[in-house]
Design a protein around this motif. Structure first.
Motif, short mmCIF file in Angstrom:
data_model
loop_
_atom_site.label_atom_id
_atom_site.label_comp_id
_atom_site.label_asym_id
_atom_site.label_seq_id
_atom_site.Cartn_x
_atom_site.Cartn_y
_atom_site.Cartn_z
N ALA A 168 50.23 12.86 36.15
CA ALA A 168 50.30 14.32 36.10
C ALA A 168 51.21 14.79 37.22
CB ALA A 168 48.91 14.95 36.21
N ALA A 169 51.59 16.07 37.15
CA ALA A 169 52.47 16.66 38.15
C ALA A 169 52.04 18.10 38.40
CB ALA A 169 53.93 16.62 37.70
N ALA A 170 52.07 18.48 39.67
CA ALA A 170 51.75 19.86 40.09
C ALA A 170 52.98 20.44 40.77
CB ALA A 170 50.56 19.87 41.05
N LEU A 171 53.47 21.56 40.25
CA LEU A 171 54.71 22.16 40.73
C LEU A 171 54.42 23.53 41.33
CD1 LEU A 171 55.64 20.00 38.54
CD2 LEU A 171 57.69 21.40 38.27
N GLN A 179 61.97 25.01 36.73
CA GLN A 179 62.72 24.49 35.59
C GLN A 179 63.89 23.61 36.02
OE1 GLN A 179 62.29 27.69 36.29
NE2 GLN A 179 64.29 28.69 36.55
N VAL A 180 64.34 23.75 37.28
CA VAL A 180 65.44 22.92 37.76
C VAL A 180 65.00 21.49 37.98
CG1 VAL A 180 67.13 22.66 39.62
CG2 VAL A 180 66.53 24.94 38.79
N ALA A 181 63.74 21.29 38.41
CA ALA A 181 63.24 19.94 38.71
C ALA A 181 62.62 19.25 37.52
CB ALA A 181 62.23 20.03 39.86
N LEU A 182 62.39 19.95 36.41
CA LEU A 182 61.71 19.34 35.28
C LEU A 182 62.47 18.16 34.66
CD1 LEU A 182 60.12 22.38 33.40
CD2 LEU A 182 58.96 20.57 34.65
N PRO A 183 63.80 18.21 34.50
CA PRO A 183 64.49 17.04 33.92
C PRO A 183 64.28 15.77 34.73
CG PRO A 183 65.91 18.96 33.83
CD PRO A 183 64.73 19.35 34.65
#
Length: 471
Positions: A323-326, A332-336
């Motif tokens: 999982a990831a917590a942002l 949206q810049v780090a999602l890729p």
């Protein structure tokens, strides 16, 4: 029609005026609806009011017997023994000496035998007596290096609350007095300690929620109500490997560290050096205080990385995240870069401040055609309530007001002081059911803090290249 209804009302009034109620029935009506009149009470022959009276006249058309198809109510409860009043059911669990006379009357009216009460010994309020059995556990006393919260309340509201670490030569200075740290060492959590000015401070250990709210901050923290919702979105369990984008002040990092346990790992990325240092300091301070208070050490499962997320992930090798917590300005810049290391079906919980950031996030996912499904968008709200006994400004408990007539004029006519009973009983423990309570929301509430977005990594269904064969 009016003449017909007028005739019915006149006949009904005549029938009721001719009906005589037995004395016990009048007493039951004047005292409480739970009191019942046993058959034959006040009229030995069963049909007279008192010895020497004639038969009780029952007006025609007025049926006083209960219908047979309706459940009978005996002593305020149903015929099968279930009480109608929650107050009555709760009073069954309390010792008799803590009940008010009104509650005792209700309980004794349902049973043939009177309720026996045992008054506490002189000089005791009844709360100090403990039942025979094993001694209550005491817990771990405060020691140097432990985290302590000193709190002072006045009339339901907190006027002073401070968290500090105990040292050998430290002092707690406040407008309410001074307390030396060595006076706290050896005390147990939950005890009260008087300051140099005579005020009582409540001493307790901070929970993880209180520590996050009172610790030193760099950036704005993620509030515990939002952290709890993000943990539920990610469904973090012991042994998971979780990515955190944006260490902040270390609040979310501590909750993730406790959730994954000894076998899990948390990778926390922070691009700013000052925020990175504050997060590491807060996590280290909590871990050191935890080792003092608990036999089981806090797991060392957090890896802080002071580097940009997009540049650091390719160098980490084959690390797969559950999982990831942002918590970023532009997630949206780090999602890729995150999607390349996130397991299939894994969840990204995104913490953004306003609704325009939510729109930009979803638009970035759409324009970049990222394999992410937005499952929910939430805004968490919590309302705190105040439920406490009604206390006057002088510290005395308010009296329960009975629904009677003009009691003030009666008191003035009798020459009685309306506050005399309250002042006499201010230091005594009142029985159960005699203290009025107030219940209302607190005047200040935590409003909007963030929007929480749950994104799940999905895989599109394969497209069919050959037409289906017709049967």
């Amino acid at each position: 029609m009016l003449q017909r209804w007028g005739g019915r009302v006149a006949s009904l009034c005549q029938a009721v005026s001719g009906y005589r109620v037995p004395p016990c029935g009048c007493q039951a009506l004047l005292t409480c609806r739970h009191h019942t009149c046993p058959p034959g009470a006040g009229h030995p022959k069963g049909n007279t009011d008192s010895p020497g009276d004639g038969p009780m006249d029952t007006p025609p058309g007025l049926d006083t017997s209960p219908p047979s198809d309706q459940p009978r109510f005996v002593g305020g409860s149903r015929a099968w023994g279930r009480s109608l009043s929650p107050l009555h059911r709760l009073s069954q669990m309390l010792p008799p000496q803590f009940l008010s006379p009104e509650i005792q009357d209700l309980r004794s009216a349902e049973s043939e035998e009177p309720l026996l009460t045992h008054s506490p010994p002189e000089g005791s309020s009844g709360l100090d007596s403990q039942p025979d059995g094993p001694p209550a556990p005491l817990g771990t006393a405060f020691a140097p290096g432990d985290l302590v919260i000193a709190e002072f309340k006045r009339r339901h509201y907190t006027e002073f609350k401070k968290m500090f670490s105990l040292t050998d030569s430290g002092k707690l200075n406040s407008n309410w007095g001074v307390v030396g740290h060595m006076e706290i060492v050896g005390k147990l959590p939950g005890q009260r300690l008087r300051t140099s000015r005579g005020f009582e401070f409540l001493l307790k250990r901070p929970s993880l929620e209180e520590y996050i709210l009172l610790m030193k901050r760099g950036p704005t923290i993620s509030y515990p109500k939002d952290i709890a919702a993000m943990l539920m979105m990610m469904d973090v369990s012991p042994g998971d490997v979780v990515l955190e984008a944006g260490s902040g002040s270390g609040g979310m990092t501590l909750f993730l560290s406790r959730a994954v346990g000894l076998e899990g790992r948390v990778y926390s990325f922070e691009v700013r050096a000052d925020h990175h240092a504050i997060a590491k300091k807060n996590v280290s301070k909590w871990r050191s205080a935890w080792d003092v208070r608990s036999r089981n050490p806090w797991p060392e499962n957090v890896h802080f990385i002071n580097q940009d997320l997009s540049a650091a992930l390719p160098t980490m090798g084959s690390v797969a995240f559950d999982a990831a917590a942002l918590d970023m300005l532009n997630p949206q810049v780090a999602l890729p870069a995150i999607l390349t290391c996130l397991k299939q079906g894994g969840v990204c919980a995104v913490y953004v401040a306003n609704i325009t950031q939510v729109i930009d996030l979803l638009e970035g996912i759409r324009s970049c055609r990222l394999p992410l499904l937005c499952e929910k968008i939430q805004e968490m709200s919590v309302k705190d309530w105040l439920v406490a006994p009604s206390v006057r400004k002088d510290g005395t408990v308010s009296q329960r007001v009975e629904p009677q007539g003009n009691t003030e004029s009666e008191l003035e006519g009798n020459g009685a002081d309306p506050q005399s009973d309250t002042e006499m009983l201010s230091n005594a423990v009142k029985p159960f059911g005699q203290v009025p309570y107030i219940a209302r929301p607190l005047p200040w509430q935590a409003g909007h803090t963030a929007f929480l977005v749950q994104l799940r990594k999905i895989r599109a269904a394969p497209t069919r290249t050959e037409p289906e064969e017709s049967s």
